[in-house]
Design a protein around this motif. Structure first.
Motif, PDB file in Angstrom:
ATOM      1  N   ASN A 213      40.513  33.799  49.769  1.00  0.00           N
ATOM      2  CA  ASN A 213      39.517  32.927  49.126  1.00  0.00           C
ATOM      3  C   ASN A 213      38.776  33.671  48.017  1.00  0.00           C
ATOM      4  O   ASN A 213      38.536  33.112  46.936  1.00  0.00           O
ATOM      5  N   ASP A 214      38.451  34.930  48.270  1.00  0.00           N
ATOM      6  CA  ASP A 214      37.786  35.715  47.228  1.00  0.00           C
ATOM      7  C   ASP A 214      38.695  35.905  46.021  1.00  0.00           C
ATOM      8  O   ASP A 214      38.241  35.857  44.867  1.00  0.00           O
TER       9      ASP A 214
ATOM     10  N   LYS B 256      41.069  33.868  44.991  1.00  0.00           N
ATOM     11  CA  LYS B 256      41.116  32.606  44.266  1.00  0.00           C
ATOM     12  C   LYS B 256      39.866  32.415  43.404  1.00  0.00           C
ATOM     13  O   LYS B 256      39.956  31.982  42.249  1.00  0.00           O
ATOM     14  N   CYS B 257      38.733  32.744  43.960  1.00  0.00           N
ATOM     15  CA  CYS B 257      37.490  32.602  43.196  1.00  0.00           C
ATOM     16  C   CYS B 257      37.484  33.526  41.983  1.00  0.00           C
ATOM     17  O   CYS B 257      37.079  33.127  40.880  1.00  0.00           O
TER      18      CYS B 257
ATOM     19  N   ARG C 118      37.355  32.440  37.985  1.00  0.00           N
ATOM     20  CA  ARG C 118      36.335  32.956  37.072  1.00  0.00           C
ATOM     21  C   ARG C 118      36.957  33.624  35.862  1.00  0.00           C
ATOM     22  O   ARG C 118      36.515  33.451  34.720  1.00  0.00           O
TER      23      ARG C 118
END
Length: 223
Positions: free
Chosen positions: A159-160, A162-163, A167
């Motif tokens: 998840n990190d 993907k974030c 960005r």
């Protein structure tokens, strides 16, 4: 006026003697009760009247207190020696228990098994198997917990990631939108190389005079 002192001697009057006996007996039992409660003492009180009637009081048991009294009286030596003997017996008992436990520990480690009987060896084997089962169950529980933690950690990292990608993509798009395209100027249409070349030549022709005009000017100065 205070109470006067009573002479301590046998009361000759039978009635007065009986009344005094009842009063003093009840007071004595009351004091014994208070002593047992306040001081946590073991108290046993036995009283026989002049007619042979028995009166007794004990906070635990008269018989048990009497047996304890006989045992204490039959033991020779002072109280300190009695306590020393008691503690010595307790110490010997504790030493035997420690030695027994140490022997069991050595047997569990496979030491001194030649001196153990067959029945005790079977019991020891059974105990070891039960202990191994408990150890394996605990180990599997810890492994499952560790695997679950790693799985949760992997999901969090994904998840990190993907974030971060989102960005970075947003930043790149913003930079692309703010940059100018090659060959363009703000407020002017695009120009090719031929237009730039002709413009440069015309600017040079405008700013620099011809060669003969320059020579004439220099000759006039020299004269």
């Amino acid at each position: 006026m205070g109470r006067g002192k009573i002479e301590i001697k046998r009361i000759e009057n039978t009635t007065n003697r009986q009344v005094t006996f009842c009063k003093r007996r009840n007071g004595l039992f009351k004091k014994a009760y208070e002593l047992s409660v306040l001081c946590d003492a073991e108290v046993a009180l036995i009283v026989f009247s002049a007619r042979g009637k028995l009166y007794e009081y004990a906070n635990r048991s008269v018989k048990a207190t009497i047996d304890r009294y006989k045992k204490a009286c039959s033991t020779s030596g002072p109280v300190v020696e009695v306590n020393a003997e008691f503690y010595q017996k307790e110490a010997d008992s504790l030493r035997r228990q420690i030695a027994n436990l140490q022997g069991k520990i050595r047997n569990c480690l496979g030491e001194d098994v030649n001196l153990v009987e067959s029945k005790k060896l079977k019991n020891l084997e059974k105990s070891l198997e039960e202990g191994i089962k408990k150890i394996r169950a605990r180990k599997n529980e810890l492994l499952r917990a560790e695997i679950e933690y790693m799985q949760r950690r992997e999901v969090e990292l994904q998840n990190d990631n993907k974030c971060l990608r989102a960005r970075v993509s947003k930043i790149i798009e913003t930079e692309r939108g703010s940059q100018l395209l090659p060959g363009t100027y703000d407020g002017f249409p695009p120009m090719d190389s031929r237009t730039l070349l002709s413009g440069s030549v015309m600017e040079q022709a405008h700013h620099y005079p011809p060669q003969h005009e320059t020579s004439l000017h220099l000759g006039m100065v020299l004269e």
